[in-house]
Design a protein around this motif. Structure first.
Motif, PDB file in Angstrom:
ATOM      1  N   LEU A 249       0.815  -1.211   0.000  1.00 37.03           N
ATOM      2  CA  LEU A 249       0.000   0.000   0.000  1.00 37.03           C
ATOM      3  C   LEU A 249       0.851   1.264   0.000  1.00 37.03           C
ATOM      4  O   LEU A 249       0.343   2.361   0.210  1.00 37.03           O
ATOM      5  CB  LEU A 249      -0.950  -0.018   1.198  1.00 37.03           C
ATOM      6  CG  LEU A 249      -1.955  -1.159   1.173  1.00 37.03           C
ATOM      7  CD1 LEU A 249      -2.754  -1.195   2.445  1.00 37.03           C
ATOM      8  CD2 LEU A 249      -2.872  -1.062  -0.029  1.00 37.03           C
TER       9      LEU A 249
ATOM     10  N   GLU B 179      -4.649  -4.553  -7.600  1.00 35.79           N
ATOM     11  CA  GLU B 179      -3.666  -4.320  -8.670  1.00 35.79           C
ATOM     12  C   GLU B 179      -2.342  -4.987  -8.333  1.00 35.79           C
ATOM     13  O   GLU B 179      -1.704  -5.596  -9.189  1.00 35.79           O
ATOM     14  CB  GLU B 179      -3.462  -2.821  -8.882  1.00 35.79           C
ATOM     15  CG  GLU B 179      -4.651  -2.130  -9.501  1.00 35.79           C
ATOM     16  CD  GLU B 179      -4.493  -0.613  -9.555  1.00 35.79           C
ATOM     17  OE1 GLU B 179      -3.418  -0.090  -9.175  1.00 35.79           O
ATOM     18  OE2 GLU B 179      -5.449   0.049  -9.986  1.00 35.79           O
TER      19      GLU B 179
ATOM     20  N   GLN C   5      -6.232  -0.889  -4.949  1.00 41.34           N
ATOM     21  CA  GLN C   5      -4.771  -0.794  -5.006  1.00 41.34           C
ATOM     22  C   GLN C   5      -4.129  -2.143  -4.661  1.00 41.34           C
ATOM     23  O   GLN C   5      -3.183  -2.570  -5.310  1.00 41.34           O
ATOM     24  CB  GLN C   5      -4.288   0.291  -4.048  1.00 41.34           C
ATOM     25  CG  GLN C   5      -2.820   0.620  -4.197  1.00 41.34           C
ATOM     26  CD  GLN C   5      -2.412   1.790  -3.312  1.00 41.34           C
ATOM     27  OE1 GLN C   5      -3.200   2.266  -2.503  1.00 41.34           O
ATOM     28  NE2 GLN C   5      -1.195   2.241  -3.482  1.00 41.34           N
TER      29      GLN C   5
END
Length: 111
Positions: free
Chosen positions: A15, A64, A61
């Motif tokens: 992250l 991905e 996120q």
């Protein structure tokens, strides 16, 4: 919440953060070690299950990140749901659109 899947340090790095604590090899910080997969080792743990879990949590996120690590957008996980189904159930419409752009299918669609 993706850190139970990855481990706290890898989740923080995924992250965009930095890990704050360091440990020697084999240290689990009191957590059990991740189970070994019968189906392709790390790809299952860091790819398919991670992608499914990120979609279940509505975390684009993280999704991905797991897609880049080889996650299968059509992997059928818990409750017989694909990542697309899990994101839909969570109500993450932007994630559903993103998964559709990556050719994700629902379990209710014909193969």
């Amino acid at each position: 919440m993706i850190w139970p899947v990855l481990g706290e340090g890898e989740a923080i790095r995924a992250l965009g953060g930095q890990q704050r604590r360091r440990a020697g090899p084999g240290c689990t910080f009191g957590r059990r070690r991740r189970p070994r997969s019968r189906r392709g080792g790390d790809r299952w743990w860091y790819g398919d299950l991670g992608l499914w879990s990120a979609c279940h949590g509505g975390q684009r996120q993280a999704a991905e990140f797991f897609l880049q690590r080889g996650g299968d957008v059509n992997w059928v996980g818990y409750d017989q749901l694909t990542p697309l189904d899990a994101a839909r159930r969570t109500g993450a419409d932007d994630l559903v659109t993103w998964l559709r752009d990556h050719d994700a299918k629902s379990t209710s669609e014909p193969s």
